[in-house]
Design an enzyme around this catalytic site. Structure first.
Site, PDB file in Angstrom:
ATOM      1  CB  SER A  19      -0.927   0.000   1.226  1.00  0.00           C
ATOM      2  OG  SER A  19      -0.192  -0.157   2.430  1.00  0.00           O
ATOM      3  CD  GLU A  21       1.016   8.370   4.890  1.00  0.00           C
ATOM      4  OE1 GLU A  21       0.538   7.533   5.681  1.00  0.00           O
ATOM      5  OE2 GLU A  21       1.800   9.268   5.226  1.00  0.00           O
ATOM      6  CG  PHE A 222      10.290  13.794   8.094  1.00  0.00           C
ATOM      7  CD1 PHE A 222       9.916  15.103   8.355  1.00  0.00           C
ATOM      8  CD2 PHE A 222      10.204  13.342   6.785  1.00  0.00           C
ATOM      9  CE1 PHE A 222       9.467  15.941   7.347  1.00  0.00           C
ATOM     10  CE2 PHE A 222       9.755  14.160   5.769  1.00  0.00           C
ATOM     11  CZ  PHE A 222       9.382  15.467   6.050  1.00  0.00           C
ATOM     12  CG  HIS A 272       1.600   1.939   4.475  1.00  0.00           C
ATOM     13  ND1 HIS A 272       0.455   1.998   3.722  1.00  0.00           N
ATOM     14  CD2 HIS A 272       1.796   3.200   4.958  1.00  0.00           C
ATOM     15  CE1 HIS A 272      -0.027   3.234   3.747  1.00  0.00           C
ATOM     16  NE2 HIS A 272       0.768   3.981   4.478  1.00  0.00           N
TER      17      HIS A 272
END
Length: 306
Positions: A19, A21, A222, A272
């Protein structure tokens, strides 16, 4: 066509479930980049694609626009982020209803952070206080599939690893169907976390969040905010590449390929990817995992093996 020939013609099942994002673009130029990335990655047939969601009104509108456009113009399955920040239950419920009515069936439910990121979190009066409450509210309201966040190296605000794990269990017990982790660079941290979760009775999938590094300095920032460690050996690979983006991209591809390969060898079957709206590195990593593109036809939902 015989059963054997039909079976032979069918594409082989994908070795992994993936998946992606994305985040909602702020400018026309950023929107063009996002849609080029979506078009590049769509043929890899991800299980779903998630779209992040901010606390500000304009950010929310961009999220809604992006989700609706994915629904209308692609065959991808969007998972819309929802947070508890700066909204009452009625306002969040209205957003959830809008998504449901548009055809969205998957929500990523998060507590969220106060805009600006520096202020401590306080629940909004009349709102969902924390992600577990949001999950419960969404599941009572509609039959959403709900994903939640997990933190292999502990949420920065958690008092202890056990408190953090207990919170994850509350979210899953409230009706979430999977956890997606914060990105990490230390595979042992993830594997130890999954082991602890299983021993605590958590059976839901805990999907590793993978961050292909396009800009190491930015990613390190981050990581500091997210509480993700950056191993010194990992950081060393990017030394002297601040002004050499092409070499940096090659190094990043090599490191992430090694990371996901090690996880795959450990039995991980779902990934992901935090794409940062860029396709090339994520596409390359998926290719190295053995995933191959399919030709997506003009009419939504129809595919042919390429």
């Amino acid at each position: 066509m015989t059963a054997s020939s039909a079976s032979a013609a069918a594409p082989a099942p994908a070795p992994f479930q993936i998946s992606f994002e994305f985040f909602p673009p702020k400018t026309d130029e950023m929107e063009a980049t996002l849609w080029k990335s979506i078009q590049r990655l769509a043929p890899l047939t991800p299980h779903f694609v998630s779209v992040t969601y901010g606390a500000g009104g304009s950010t929310r509108e961009r999220t809604h626009h992006t989700v609706h456009r994915i629904l209308q113009e692609t065959s991808l399955v969007p998972a819309a982020h929802l947070t508890c920040v700066a909204a009452t239950r009625e306002e969040i419920d209205a957003v959830a209803d809008d998504y449901w009515n548009a055809g969205v069936r998957h929500v990523v439910a998060l507590r969220g952070d106060i805009p600006g990121g520096d202020a401590p979190y306080f629940p909004t009066p009349g709102g969902y206080a924390y992600a577990a409450e949001l999950v419960e509210g969404l599941r009572k309201r509609r039959d959403f599939e709900v994903s939640v966040a997990a933190y292999p190296e502990v949420h920065p605000e958690a008092k202890s690893p056990q408190e953090d794990l207990d919170n994850l269990k509350r979210k899953l017990d409230a009706g979430a169907t999977r956890a997606i982790t914060q990105f990490f660079f230390d595979n042992w941290a993830y594997l130890r976390f999954v082991d602890r979760a299983r021993k605590a009775g958590i059976t839901a999938p805990i999907v590793p969040g993978i961050m292909p590094v396009t800009n190491f300095t930015q990613t390190a920032k981050f990581a500091k905010v997210a509480g993700a460690s950056v191993p010194s050996a990992f950081a060393k690979h990017f030394e002297g590449l601040e002004d050499d983006p092409e070499t940096r991209k090659l190094v990043a591809a090599s490191l992430v390929a090694e990371q996901v390969t090690q996880l795959a060898q450990a039995g991980v079957k779902e990934f992901h990817f935090y794409t940062l709206n860029r396709a090339d590195l994520t596409y390359a990593i998926c290719h190295l995992l053995g995933l191959r593109a399919r030709t997506v036809q003009a009419d939504r939902g129809t595919e042919a093996a390429s």
